[in-house]
Design a protein around this motif. Structure first.
Motif: not given
Length: 155
Positions: A95-114, A127-133
């Motif tokens: 949930d992007a809003n929760t993440c932005k409000k309560y954490s510093e995790e990087r979130v991205y909007r999925s491009g799969y859904f127009g 969030k999963c201790n990984s990288t999106a690069e």
């Protein structure tokens, strides 16, 4: 309260009836892109997992190595036999809003859904201790081909 929990998007994905497809086990799933992977409704949902390694044909070792010559050709310059790095990266939908409000995790909007589908689904690798690069490098190609129906245009 965890600052950026994984969320269950199963009900959202299962409502995309125009994208229904049949998984290899006979169950219903959804296509992420036009003519692309058929994934279960639980794809990306609830837990940090290597979702692509489980469901993306580009990540399946058994499909990459279809014959013995491919297995023995480990020094080939043919990149078709190399599993993309993003396949091994864990992620989940958040949930992007929760993440932005309560954490510093990087979130991205999925491009799969127009935007026309009125679905805003966000994912996080951090969030999963990984990288999106690795994924971000290929996402433009995948989503771009979906938008053009798989047609390559060269100028």
């Amino acid at each position: 309260m965890e600052g950026c929990p994984c969320i269950n998007t199963t009900s959202i994905l299962s409502n995309l009836t125009d994208r229904y497809c049949t998984l290899s086990n006979g169950q219903k799933g959804i296509q992420l892109t036009l003519g692309g992977s058929c994934v279960p409704f639980s794809y990306g949902a609830s837990t940090c997992q290597q979702h692509d390694l489980l469901h993306d044909p580009s990540c399946k070792l058994d499909q990459l190595f279809t014959d013995q010559s491919a297995l023995s050709n480990t020094t080939s310059s043919n990149n078709n036999n190399i599993v993309p790095a993003y396949c091994f990266r864990a992620f989940c939908y958040v949930d992007a809003n929760t993440c932005k409000k309560y954490s510093e995790e990087r979130v991205y909007r999925s491009g799969y859904f127009g935007y026309e589908e009125n679905i805003d689904i966000y994912y996080s690798y951090s969030k999963c201790n990984s990288t999106a690069e690795d994924w971000l490098e290929v996402e433009d190609d995948i989503v771009g081909s979906r938008a053009l129906g798989g047609i390559d245009i060269e100028a």
